[in-house]
Design a protein around this motif. Structure first.
Motif, PDB file in Angstrom:
ATOM      1  N   ARG A  66      73.023  -7.827  23.034  1.00 24.86           N
ATOM      2  CA  ARG A  66      71.957  -8.815  22.862  1.00 24.86           C
ATOM      3  C   ARG A  66      72.022  -9.456  21.474  1.00 24.86           C
ATOM      4  O   ARG A  66      71.758 -10.642  21.318  1.00 24.86           O
ATOM      5  N   TYR A  67      72.397  -8.676  20.458  1.00 28.67           N
ATOM      6  CA  TYR A  67      72.549  -9.190  19.097  1.00 28.67           C
ATOM      7  C   TYR A  67      73.901  -9.898  18.898  1.00 28.67           C
ATOM      8  O   TYR A  67      74.208 -10.337  17.802  1.00 28.67           O
ATOM      9  N   CYS A  68      74.697  -9.965  19.949  1.00 30.01           N
ATOM     10  CA  CYS A  68      76.045 -10.575  19.895  1.00 30.01           C
ATOM     11  C   CYS A  68      76.991  -9.808  18.975  1.00 30.01           C
ATOM     12  O   CYS A  68      77.926 -10.376  18.407  1.00 30.01           O
ATOM     13  N   LEU A  69      76.770  -8.519  18.839  1.00 30.33           N
ATOM     14  CA  LEU A  69      77.676  -7.671  18.075  1.00 30.33           C
ATOM     15  C   LEU A  69      78.778  -7.108  18.961  1.00 30.33           C
ATOM     16  O   LEU A  69      79.802  -6.657  18.473  1.00 30.33           O
ATOM     17  N   VAL A  70      78.539  -7.127  20.266  1.00 30.85           N
ATOM     18  CA  VAL A  70      79.488  -6.639  21.265  1.00 30.85           C
ATOM     19  C   VAL A  70      79.680  -7.766  22.268  1.00 30.85           C
ATOM     20  O   VAL A  70      78.724  -8.406  22.689  1.00 30.85           O
ATOM     21  N   ASN A  71      80.935  -8.004  22.639  1.00 32.31           N
ATOM     22  CA  ASN A  71      81.214  -9.081  23.586  1.00 32.31           C
ATOM     23  C   ASN A  71      80.935  -8.704  25.023  1.00 32.31           C
ATOM     24  O   ASN A  71      80.507  -9.538  25.817  1.00 32.31           O
TER      25      ASN A  71
END
Length: 181
Positions: free
Chosen positions: A122-127
């Motif tokens: 959700r934080y765009c830290l993981v694709n």
């Protein structure tokens, strides 16, 4: 061989055994991952981190230095060294402020909470988040997808992203116009 980089159980075992040589080798391995990924920004290759279990501190920083991160659903992310007061996470915080909104960085740093894989996504830290046990199979699929793209296009895209990451609005607009021409 990058297995074990960011593996907290392995790290704890080395500490409990007071194995200074193994701890130093572990630390060098973490730094080598970061160094290789940062040096790789100039190369026509895509770096991919696969995350299982806990991805904390230097392991989290190493993962974030990759172009793509795929994590199992049970993975957790965080930086305990920040809230334990060791002050060793400045580089990670610097990277996070370029990757996610500053308000989110404040939240993560000030609370010290660990993120599960869905929250990290959700934080765009993981694709991408995959079911536990499916990480290697999905990694092969992602690698094949990327390998199927023209190398020149990947190289140009990566260079543009690197340039734009540190560019101001005017530079980004000029680059966009040049690429469109």
């Amino acid at each position: 061989d990058l297995l074990g980089v960011g593996d907290l159980d392995l790290f704890r075992q080395k500490i409990e055994r007071r194995d200074r040589v193994a701890l130093a080798a572990y630390g060098r391995a973490c730094i080598d991952v970061l160094y290789s990924n940062y040096r790789g920004h100039d190369l026509p290759l895509t770096t991919v981190s696969l995350v299982q279990g806990e991805c904390l501190g230097g392991g989290f920083e190493a993962a974030l230095s990759s172009d793509v991160i795929v994590a199992e659903k049970s993975a957790r992310f965080g930086f305990p060294d920040i809230y334990e007061g060791s002050g060793s996470a400045e580089a990670l915080v610097s990277r996070l402020t370029r990757q996610i909104p500053v308000a989110a960085v404040h939240w993560l740093v000030q609370t010290g909470l660990l993120l599960d894989a869905r929250e990290a996504h959700r934080y765009c830290l993981v694709n991408e988040v995959v079911a536990d046990g499916q990480l290697e199979a999905r990694a092969r699929e992602v690698a094949a997808l990327i390998a199927g793209r023209p190398a020149a296009a990947l190289r140009a895209e990566k260079q543009a992203v690197i340039h734009l990451e540190n560019a101001g609005y005017e530079d980004a607009t000029a680059l966009g116009a040049a690429l469109a021409a």
